[in-house]
Design an enzyme around this catalytic site. Structure first.
Site, PDB file in Angstrom:
ATOM      1  N   ARG A  39       0.824  -1.215   0.000  1.00 41.20           N
ATOM      2  CA  ARG A  39       0.000   0.000   0.000  1.00 41.20           C
ATOM      3  C   ARG A  39       0.853   1.257   0.000  1.00 41.20           C
ATOM      4  NH1 ARG A  39      -4.912  -0.980   4.397  1.00 41.20           N
ATOM      5  NH2 ARG A  39      -5.959  -2.709   3.307  1.00 41.20           N
ATOM      6  N   ASP A 148     -14.436   9.892  11.548  1.00 37.72           N
ATOM      7  CA  ASP A 148     -13.465   8.917  11.058  1.00 37.72           C
ATOM      8  C   ASP A 148     -12.095   9.575  11.093  1.00 37.72           C
ATOM      9  OD1 ASP A 148     -13.871   6.116   9.350  1.00 37.72           O
ATOM     10  OD2 ASP A 148     -11.979   7.128   8.912  1.00 37.72           O
TER      11      ASP A 148
END
Length: 279
Positions: A39, A148
């Site tokens: 990633r 979040d």
């Protein structure tokens, strides 16, 4: 931060994992090293670096951590979300909590918090049910906060635009009432109506921080599928912090795989992965 990963890439990964746990709370086991480094490959390229070890050196030895933190948060968090995911929770909300046709005495507003909101599917799923309840009971007032750690997914949530595939679990009756179908270049996309978007507010929040800038008289909190990423001590700390924001009689929802984690005084399990705050 003085965690210079001198030596090989394994030492760099270990320093990276410690930093992530300290700053975000997410545990990254050795078994996920390959996934995380894959990633991060886009950041290696974007910065013109040759390999992952140079990236770790950039973070810890060349003062690159602050500028990279936004990208790191995106890399190590999982933003899996669906409309009406774990549908039994939404049945309980509609049939039991809202079915009583009661809000807390003196509140005037039914307040919900989606504490790991991701792209907003959970928050808007709650909103669809609350909006329907308000149609049946015009005096019913409500609002939702979605939080979040990822700013990218929160921007998606604020836009409230989703594909055909994503909104597939939304019943047709709710879809026709609260979602607008896209036309022309927006074909295959749907947007939440202003009636919903105006009542759902999103902001960035790190759940491992000591204090949350959130009301302390909430009716429901959805804290689902996020505790599993924390170690046991952090799980307990987050649960106690979150629990302080529920009003007596309020309900806490966790993921079904997290049910065994919830062990708090004054919280009684009333359904699978659903807990009621007694006092």
């Amino acid at each position: 931060m003085n965690q210079a990963p001198l030596g090989d890439a394994q030492q760099g990964f270990e320093a990276f994992a410690r930093m992530v746990q300290d700053s975000i709370g997410v545990c990254i086991p050795q078994t996920k090293r390959g996934m995380i480094e894959t990633r991060l490959a886009s950041r290696v390229c974007a910065l013109g670096l040759n390999n992952i070890q140079e990236y770790f050196r950039h973070l810890f030895e060349n003062d690159g951590l602050t500028s990279e933190m936004r990208h790191i948060e995106e890399t190590v968090t999982t933003n899996k979300t669906d409309f009406f995911r774990e549908i039994d929770h939404f049945h309980y909300l509609r049939n039991v909590i809202l079915g009583s046709n009661q809000t807390r005495a003196g509140s005037g507003v039914f307040k919900a918090w989606s504490a790991a909101a991701s792209t907003g599917a959970e928050s808007y799923s709650i909103a669809l049910l609350l909006a329907e309840h308000a149609l049946a009971y015009p005096g019913f007032n409500w609002g939702i906060l979605g939080t979040d750690i990822s700013g990218r997914v929160l921007e998606h949530a604020r836009r409230g635009i989703y594909s055909d595939t994503v909104i597939a679990p939304v019943p047709e009756a709710l879809r026709s009432r609260y979602l607008y179908a896209g036309q022309n270049e927006w074909q295959g996309k749907w947007r939440m109506s202003p009636a919903l978007r105006n009542r759902v507010h999103f902001k960035k929040m790190n759940l491992i921080q000591e204090d949350y800038n959130v009301d302390r008289n909430l009716d429901i909190i959805f804290l689902r599928n996020v505790l599993i990423y924390f170690d046991p001590d952090m799980q307990l700390a987050v649960l106690h912090r979150v629990g302080r924001h529920l009003a007596p009689g309020g309900h806490l929802f966790v993921g079904h795989s997290e049910s065994m984690i919830v062990r708090m005084p004054h919280f009684r399990q009333v359904a699978p992965a659903i807990y009621r705050k007694e006092v």
